[in-house]
Design a protein around this motif. Structure first.
Motif, mmCIF file in Angstrom:
data_model
loop_
_atom_site.group_PDB
_atom_site.id
_atom_site.type_symbol
_atom_site.label_atom_id
_atom_site.label_comp_id
_atom_site.label_asym_id
_atom_site.label_seq_id
_atom_site.Cartn_x
_atom_site.Cartn_y
_atom_site.Cartn_z
ATOM 1 N N TRP A 1 0.813 -1.216 0.000
ATOM 2 C CA TRP A 1 0.000 0.000 0.000
ATOM 3 C C TRP A 1 0.845 1.263 0.000
ATOM 4 O O TRP A 1 0.320 2.350 -0.213
ATOM 5 C CB TRP A 1 -0.921 0.009 1.220
ATOM 6 C CG TRP A 1 -1.930 -1.093 1.202
ATOM 7 C CD1 TRP A 1 -2.095 -2.056 0.251
ATOM 8 C CD2 TRP A 1 -2.915 -1.358 2.198
ATOM 9 N NE1 TRP A 1 -3.113 -2.904 0.586
ATOM 10 C CE2 TRP A 1 -3.640 -2.498 1.769
ATOM 11 C CE3 TRP A 1 -3.261 -0.742 3.399
ATOM 12 C CZ2 TRP A 1 -4.694 -3.036 2.514
ATOM 13 C CZ3 TRP A 1 -4.303 -1.264 4.131
ATOM 14 C CH2 TRP A 1 -5.012 -2.399 3.702
ATOM 15 N N THR B 1 -2.464 4.865 -8.161
ATOM 16 C CA THR B 1 -2.118 3.529 -7.655
ATOM 17 C C THR B 1 -0.606 3.329 -7.658
ATOM 18 O O THR B 1 -0.109 2.441 -6.966
ATOM 19 C CB THR B 1 -2.757 2.421 -8.513
ATOM 20 O OG1 THR B 1 -2.224 2.469 -9.841
ATOM 21 C CG2 THR B 1 -4.274 2.550 -8.548
ATOM 22 N N PRO C 1 -3.082 -2.110 -4.547
ATOM 23 C CA PRO C 1 -3.276 -1.113 -5.602
ATOM 24 C C PRO C 1 -3.182 -1.677 -7.011
ATOM 25 O O PRO C 1 -3.757 -1.113 -7.943
ATOM 26 C CB PRO C 1 -2.159 -0.098 -5.338
ATOM 27 C CG PRO C 1 -1.147 -0.827 -4.528
ATOM 28 C CD PRO C 1 -1.901 -1.820 -3.714
ATOM 29 N N LEU D 1 -6.025 2.337 -3.500
ATOM 30 C CA LEU D 1 -6.373 0.931 -3.639
ATOM 31 C C LEU D 1 -7.863 0.683 -3.566
ATOM 32 O O LEU D 1 -8.313 -0.432 -3.843
ATOM 33 C CB LEU D 1 -5.652 0.083 -2.588
ATOM 34 C CG LEU D 1 -6.084 0.239 -1.144
ATOM 35 C CD1 LEU D 1 -5.869 -1.092 -0.424
ATOM 36 C CD2 LEU D 1 -5.272 1.284 -0.434
#
Length: 207
Positions: free
Chosen positions: A35, A98, A54, A48
Motif C-alpha cells: 500500500w 495507484t 493497488p 487501492l
C-alpha cells in the motif's frame, strides 16, 4: 502527518477491507502490504479503493477505461458526453495514484490502441492529451515511479527477479507443479527474497 496517515490506513485495513475482501485477505494484505511506495525518499500511500492491493485497482480501472471512452464518444447528448469525460478523467487520475507500473503500461498501450482504432478523433485532441500526459509524468511522482521500472536495483524489481528465478528453478524440478499454495514449501529458502509473502513458511499460511 505520517502517523495520522498510518492510523487511517490501519483503520481502513481493519474496518473496511474485510467487508469487501474477507478477513483473511485483509490480514494478509496488512502483513505483506504494497500500500506504500517510496519515491525520492518520500513514502506515499497508494490508491487501492476496496481492493486488497493497488495493482488490482489499477487493473480494474484500466479495463474499465475503454468502455467509458466508448460511451463518451457515442453519447448523443453533449451533457452526457461531458459527464463521461469527467468519469474518464477520474479513472485516469485514480490509475495514476495507484503507482502501479502495470497500470501505467496498460494506460499507455490501451490509449495507443484506442487512438488508432478511433480514427475520427482529431489530431489536435491527441496532441493535447499526449502533452498533458507528458506534463503529468514530468512534474509529479508518477514520472519517478515509471522510471523505477527500468532500474534493476529498485526494491520490487530485485524481489521480482528473485521470484522469477525461483519459479523457473521450481518448474524444472516439478514440471507438473506442486499444488496450490505449496510453492513456498517446495522452493529452497535461499532462492526466495526476504520480505515477501513467500518467505512466510508457516503451515497456517497455506490453509
Amino acid at each position: 502527518g505520517m502517523a495520522s496517515g498510518a492510523m487511517s490506513v490501519a483503520a481502513w485495513r481493519d474496518a473496511i477491507l474485510p467487508v469487501f475482501a474477507g478477513a483473511r485477505t485483509a490480514e494478509t494484505a496488512g502483513q505483506f502490504s504494497s500500500w506504500y511506495v517510496n519515491i525520492g525518499g518520500a513514502t506515499i500511500v497508494r490508491a487501492l479503493g476496496v481492493f486488497p492491493d493497488p495493482h488490482t485497482l489499477g487493473a480494474v480501472l484500466v479495463l474499465t477505461l475503454p468502455f467509458a471512452v466508448f460511451a463518451s464518444r457515442h453519447a448523443a447528448d453533449p451533457r452526457v458526453r461531458r459527464r463521461w469525460l469527467v468519469g474518464i478523467t477520474a479513472i485516469v487520475v485514480a490509475a495514476l495514484l495507484t503507482f502501479s507500473r502495470s497500470a501505467y503500461l496498460g494506460l499507455m498501450v490501451g490509449g495507443a490502441v484506442m487512438a488508432i482504432a478511433e480514427r475520427r478523433m482529431r489530431r489536435p485532441v491527441l496532441f493535447v492529451v499526449a502533452l498533458l500526459i507528458a506534463g503529468i509524468i514530468a512534474i509529479t511522482p508518477v514520472g519517478a515511479r515509471l522510471a523505477d521500472t527500468f532500474r534493476l536495483g529498485e526494491g520490487s524489481n530485485v524481489a521480482r527477479s528473485a521470484l522469477w528465478r525461483a519459479g523457473f528453478a521450481l518448474a524444472l524440478t516439478h514440471p507438473f507443479g506442486v499444488g496450490i499454495g505449496n510453492a513456498p514449501l517446495a522452493a529452497p529458502p535461499q532462492d526466495l527474497p526476504a520480505g515477501t509473502a513467500l518467505t512466510d513458511r508457516t503451515p497456517a499460511s497455506f490453509h
